[in-house]
Enzyme design. Structure first.
Site, PDB file in Angstrom:
ATOM      1  CE1 TYR A  70       3.199 -17.222 -19.594  1.00 57.22           C
ATOM      2  CE2 TYR A  70       2.853 -19.353 -18.859  1.00 57.22           C
ATOM      3  CZ  TYR A  70       2.373 -18.071 -19.308  1.00 57.22           C
ATOM      4  OH  TYR A  70       0.986 -17.858 -19.143  1.00 57.22           O
ATOM      5  CG  PHE A 122     -11.193  -3.432   1.653  1.00 56.51           C
ATOM      6  CD1 PHE A 122     -10.672  -2.443   2.329  1.00 56.51           C
ATOM      7  CD2 PHE A 122     -11.219  -3.429   0.296  1.00 56.51           C
ATOM      8  CE1 PHE A 122     -10.058  -1.321   1.910  1.00 56.51           C
ATOM      9  CE2 PHE A 122     -10.464  -2.368  -0.248  1.00 56.51           C
ATOM     10  CZ  PHE A 122      -9.799  -1.536   0.327  1.00 56.51           C
ATOM     11  CG  ASP A 123     -13.950  -0.032  -0.742  1.00 53.26           C
ATOM     12  OD1 ASP A 123     -12.982  -0.784  -0.947  1.00 53.26           O
ATOM     13  OD2 ASP A 123     -13.486   1.401  -0.936  1.00 53.26           O
ATOM     14  CG  ASP A 211      -9.524  -8.916   3.339  1.00 55.24           C
ATOM     15  OD1 ASP A 211      -8.419  -8.760   3.157  1.00 55.24           O
ATOM     16  OD2 ASP A 211     -10.368  -7.984   2.995  1.00 55.24           O
ATOM     17  CB  ALA A 213      -4.972  -6.427   3.529  1.00 53.19           C
ATOM     18  CE  LYS A 254      -4.340  -2.149   1.509  1.00 57.72           C
ATOM     19  NZ  LYS A 254      -5.495  -2.853   0.574  1.00 57.72           N
ATOM     20  CG  HIS A 446     -14.993   6.948  -2.577  1.00 54.50           C
ATOM     21  ND1 HIS A 446     -15.742   6.037  -2.718  1.00 54.50           N
ATOM     22  CD2 HIS A 446     -13.652   6.443  -2.161  1.00 54.50           C
ATOM     23  CE1 HIS A 446     -15.046   4.922  -2.890  1.00 54.50           C
ATOM     24  NE2 HIS A 446     -13.899   5.239  -2.307  1.00 54.50           N
TER      25      HIS A 446
HETATM   26  C1  LIG Z   1      -6.424  -3.110   0.240  1.00 56.40           C
HETATM   27  C2  LIG Z   1      -7.572  -3.929   0.722  1.00 56.40           C
HETATM   28  C3  LIG Z   1      -8.098  -5.022  -0.080  1.00 56.40           C
HETATM   29  C4  LIG Z   1      -8.186  -4.955  -1.619  1.00 56.40           C
HETATM   30  O1  LIG Z   1      -6.869  -5.157  -1.990  1.00 56.40           O
HETATM   31  P1  LIG Z   1      -6.246  -4.603  -3.406  1.00 56.40           P
HETATM   32  O2  LIG Z   1      -4.726  -5.038  -3.329  1.00 56.40           O
HETATM   33  O3  LIG Z   1      -6.412  -2.891  -3.083  1.00 56.40           O
HETATM   34  O4  LIG Z   1      -7.099  -4.995  -4.552  1.00 56.40           O
HETATM   35  C5  LIG Z   1      -9.168  -5.715   0.224  1.00 56.40           C
HETATM   36  N1  LIG Z   1      -9.436  -5.946   1.655  1.00 56.40           N
HETATM   37  C6  LIG Z   1      -8.500  -5.127   2.529  1.00 56.40           C
HETATM   38  C7  LIG Z   1      -8.829  -5.027   4.002  1.00 56.40           C
HETATM   39  C8  LIG Z   1      -7.855  -4.046   1.981  1.00 56.40           C
HETATM   40  O5  LIG Z   1      -7.170  -3.352   2.932  1.00 56.40           O
END
Ligand SMILES: *Cc1c(COP(=O)(O)O)cnc(C)c1O
Length: 455
Positions: A70, A122-123, A211, A213, A254, A446
């Site tokens: 844990y 990002f959305d 950000d 990713a 990613k 979408h």
């Molecule tokens: C995928 C992504 C996110 C969100 O991450 P999740 O793991 O899907 O919650 C945020 N910013 C970017 C640029 C992303 O590609």
């Protein structure tokens, strides 16, 4: 030229081979929305590169070594060592995915009425800012507006506009740079732009975050395109990007090549305390953050593998290959090609369809009907403004279709198949019908909308 993937295949998974009749039935039952299709009805799935990568043998075996204690699990320390080495950040936590890191960071850092400024949010990032009563302001560079130019760093932020916003009346909570710029066609951000933006933020006393990713894919493109960085390794570039920033949020689905996971990391000890409280309240204890020990192990291993130049080169070549096949078949895509996806210019291919008939959606649908290929629209259905009846009020700037390429999953033959299906559609584009909405929920449209073809 063959693409020399620096790995061979040890485990295989059959993919469904279907008939056109089967796909017509499946798509009609799905309300023509690819998000409603079952994976068993999809032959080549290019809907997302998120969590869809193939694990390496080393990741699988690391997973078996996962320590499920844990608190203070061995796997946590491995994860921490690897992330610390890569990023240099003193305070870091695993989270279950990227959006959890966003929610925690913004809750700790952003007050209602404040603004987050970035190249393109990002959305989910935008949604998390707006839920907290903040505002997300996108400042893409001028070069980003021309889809066809080969400008190398269309993911950059507009530095003059950033300076203007930070000098203006708005209360800015943070600057957030998305690398690579997914909302902006998967285009990279240059190190020059990143450093200049960080300096502007610092001068105004505003925290500067990434950000991250696709940090490794951004770093690869920097080594290929930016003077002064061509003799650096992607790992070195990534290390520098993290170190000039005050912290990061990252979806590790990613560029850590795992199925689930995320990262939140900060430099500031006070901010770290706030984040850790929120983490424990909503994600899990600081040493697991909503993940299993086996996930932490696989993440750590993936973060080491992803900056390998031979892997990044083959991946970038595969994506460029899809764009070249599309172009040879008569379908333009956003230039220059990035690494995680090809963004097809559906508006140009289907000029007989006005934005209100959703040409991007129509092309995505046709790729499924013709070849069982699933992909996502990035056009007026996703980004346009609609009235309550689902009629288009304001079109998106472009009608695009994103072919996202999962990591280490498809072979060159699969990509050739995609090119062939696309070329077949492009031979007679006027046959492709437009669509009208029959059901359009107000939020995250979408994912949940339903449509029908208009003959
Ligand atoms: C995928 C992504 C996110 C969100 O991450 P999740 O793991 O899907 O919650 C945020 N910013 C970017 C640029 C992303 O590609």
């Amino acid at each position: 030229m063959p693409i020399m993937e620096p790995y061979r295949i040890k485990v295989v998974e059959p993919i469904p081979i279907t008939t056109r009749e089967h796909r017509e039935r499946a798509l009609a039952a799905a309300g023509y929305n690819p998000f409603n299709l079952a994976a068993t009805d999809v032959t080549i799935d290019l809907l997302s590169d998120s969590g869809t990568g193939a694990l390496s043998a080393e990741q699988q075996s690391a997973g078996l070594r996962g320590d499920e204690t844990y608190a203070g699990a061995r796997s946590y320390y491995r994860f921490r060592d690897v992330v610390e080495g890569l990023t240099g950040y003193p305070h870091l936590w695993p989270v279950h995915q990227g959006r959890a890191a966003e929610r925690i960071l913004f809750t700790a850092l952003l007050k209602p009425g404040q603004v987050c400024v970035g190249n393109t949010h990002f959305d989910t990032t935008r949604a998390n800012i707006e839920i907290l009563g903040g505002q997300a302001v996108d400042l893409p560079c001028q070069a980003a507006k021309d889809l066809d130019s080969d400008a190398p760093f269309k993911g950059d932020i507009d530095l003059d506009a950033l300076e203007a916003v930070l000098s203006g009346p708005q209360d800015v909570a943070l600057v957030l740079m998305t690398i690579t710029n997914n909302g902006g066609g998967g285009q990279p951000v240059s190190m020059g732009n990143l450093k200049a933006a960080a300096a502007i933020a610092r001068r105004h006393g505003v925290p500067f975050f990434l950000d991250a990713a696709r940090f490794a894919e951004n770093a690869w493109l920097v080594t290929q395109r930016e003077p002064g960085y061509t003799d650096r390794t992607p790992r070195e570039v990534a290390e520098e990007a993290f170190r000039i920033s005050d912290g990061c949020v990252a979806s590790l689905k990613k560029d850590a090549i795992v199925h689930i996971g995320g990262l939140l990391a900060v430099k500031d000890p006070e901010l770290a305390q706030k984040c850790e409280l929120l983490l424990i309240a909503t994600e899990g204890f600081r040493t697991y953050g909503g993940l299993a020990g086996r996930d932490l192990e696989m993440l750590a291993q993936g973060l080491l593998e992803v900056t390998e130049p031979s892997y990044l080169r083959a991946r970038a070549e595969a994506t460029a290959y899809v764009a070249d096949l599309a172009a040879a078949g008569g379908v333009d895509s956003v230039r220059p090609t990035g690494v995680h996806a090809v963004y097809l210019n559906a508006g140009r291919l289907l000029p007989h369809l006005p934005p209100a008939r959703f040409p991007g959606f129509a092309l995505a649908t046709e790729l499924y009907l013709a070849g069982g290929i699933r992909c996502a629209e990035l056009g007026s259905l996703y980004l346009g403004e609609l009235d309550d009846g689902g009629n288009l009020l304001k079109a998106a700037p472009y009608e695009l279709v994103r072919l996202a390429i999962p990591r280490r999953v498809y072979t060159q033959s699969h990509l050739e198949y995609v090119g062939e299906v696309l070329a077949g559609i492009a031979q007679d584009p006027e046959r492709v019908p437009g669509y009208r909405l029959t059901h359009a929920p107000p939020l995250l449209r979408h994912f949940n909308c339903r449509l029908e073809p208009v003959s």
